[in-house]
Enzyme design. Structure first.
Site, short mmCIF file in Angstrom:
data_model
loop_
_atom_site.label_atom_id
_atom_site.label_comp_id
_atom_site.label_asym_id
_atom_site.label_seq_id
_atom_site.Cartn_x
_atom_site.Cartn_y
_atom_site.Cartn_z
N SER A 1 0.53 -1.32 0.16
CA SER A 1 -0.19 0.36 -0.01
C SER A 1 0.88 1.15 -0.42
CB SER A 1 -0.64 -0.19 1.36
OG SER A 1 -2.09 -1.20 1.26
N1 SAH Z 1 -0.60 -5.44 4.16
C1 SAH Z 1 0.86 -5.59 2.60
C2 SAH Z 1 -0.54 -5.33 0.99
C3 SAH Z 1 -0.76 -6.12 1.14
S1 SAH Z 1 -1.98 -6.21 -0.63
C4 SAH Z 1 1.80 -5.08 2.91
O1 SAH Z 1 2.12 -4.28 3.78
O2 SAH Z 1 2.28 -5.30 1.74
C5 SAH Z 1 -3.13 -7.39 0.15
C6 SAH Z 1 -3.04 -9.06 0.58
O3 SAH Z 1 -3.94 -8.87 0.87
C7 SAH Z 1 -1.97 -9.35 -0.97
O4 SAH Z 1 -0.84 -9.92 -0.43
C8 SAH Z 1 -3.09 -10.87 -1.01
O5 SAH Z 1 -2.71 -11.53 -1.76
C9 SAH Z 1 -3.78 -10.91 1.01
N2 SAH Z 1 -5.15 -11.19 0.52
C10 SAH Z 1 -6.18 -11.24 -0.11
N3 SAH Z 1 -7.63 -12.47 0.09
C11 SAH Z 1 -6.87 -12.53 1.21
C12 SAH Z 1 -7.29 -13.31 2.20
N4 SAH Z 1 -8.85 -13.86 2.12
N5 SAH Z 1 -7.23 -14.13 3.00
C13 SAH Z 1 -5.46 -13.34 3.78
N6 SAH Z 1 -4.89 -12.20 3.07
C14 SAH Z 1 -5.64 -12.53 1.47
#
Ligand code: SAH
Length: 241
Positions: free
Chosen positions: A89
């Site tokens: 993000s």
């Molecule tokens: N917080 C992260 C941003 C991640 S983007 C950072 O600091 O980099 C969102 C993430 O959510 C992705 O890695 C994606 O794979 C994950 N995601 C999507 N659906 C999900 C689910 N049902 N459970 C856990 N993670 C999930």
């Protein structure tokens, strides 16, 4: 007059660093300066003023959480790809969501969507324990390795569907969701502690809102914060939740 001078000075620093950073990777001193400029101009000036949150953003080396080819852009004002069609993000959104939760070093937080591990590292500076769930195996494993190499002992990474939360360690004083479901998952509401707060993007792409939930006397109140754009929360079969 002084204000104008400061703004012009900072713009000069930023443009110097960007030009310099395209030519070669910044060194640690330059990364430190980039972090300070990021915190001041992208975050504090936009209204995030929680001192410990600002300190955490200044401390965590965001460039280590992005793929090598994007390192010199790590402190810029936008999200970046982290592989597997996912993104880290924008720094401001990380700061805003963290501040809204009003972090407390005696409390525990659950994050859904570990991704690069960056948000988890920021939370680890501000909470006693961080539990984080990632659905994509390769991302979960990579973040777990990086976070342990960086010496974080209070971050616990699990690979699985975050829609279900992490019941064994509940209730959580705070829950932060960094992928967007179409509705607020019931298990997450249940795993929120009394007096706890949850921040979560909800809705389909281009119609998503960041929602704050507060649990008081067993009742959950919801408040919309701002429109946002997060990757969707997916199921183990790849379909959207
Ligand atoms: N917080 C992260 C941003 C991640 S983007 C950072 O600091 O980099 C969102 C993430 O959510 C992705 O890695 C994606 O794979 C994950 N995601 C999507 N659906 C999900 C689910 N049902 N459970 C856990 N993670 C999930």
């Amino acid at each position: 007059m002084i204000k104008q001078f400061i703004v012009i000075f900072c713009l000069c620093v930023c443009s110097f660093l960007s030009v310099h950073c395209i030519a070669s990777e910044p060194d640690e001193k330059e990364y430190t300066l980039l972090r300070q400029v990021m915190v001041e101009y992208q975050i504090r000036k936009r209204g995030v003023t929680h001192q410990r949150v600002l300190e955490a953003l200044e401390k965590v080396h965001r460039h280590l959480f992005v793929p090598e080819k994007y390192r010199s852009q790590a402190y810029n004002d936008y999200p970046l790809p982290i592989g597997e069609d996912q993104t880290i993000s924008q720094p401001y959104i990380v700061a805003l969501m963290t501040e809204i939760l009003n972090p407390n070093p005696k409390k525990t937080v659950l994050e859904i969507g570990t991704g690069s591990g960056y948000q988890a590292a920021v939370l680890a500076e501000l909470y006693k324990e961080v539990y984080t769930v990632e659905i994509i195996d390769i991302l979960g494993k990579r973040s777990k390795k990086l976070l342990s190499e960086l010496g974080y002992q209070n971050i616990h990474v699990k690979i699985g569907d975050g829609y279900q939360g992490w019941k064994e360690h509940s209730p959580f004083d705070a829950i932060i969701v960094t992928c967007a479901p179409s509705h607020i998952p019931e298990p997450l509401k249940e795993q929120l502690a009394e007096g706890g707060k949850m921040i979560i993007p909800v809705g389909e792409a281009h119609n998503q809102k960041l929602v704050l939930l507060v649990k008081e006397n067993g009742i959950i109140r919801e408040k919309e914060v701002i429109p946002v754009l997060f990757v969707p929360m997916i199921r183990e079969n790849g379909k959207i939740h």
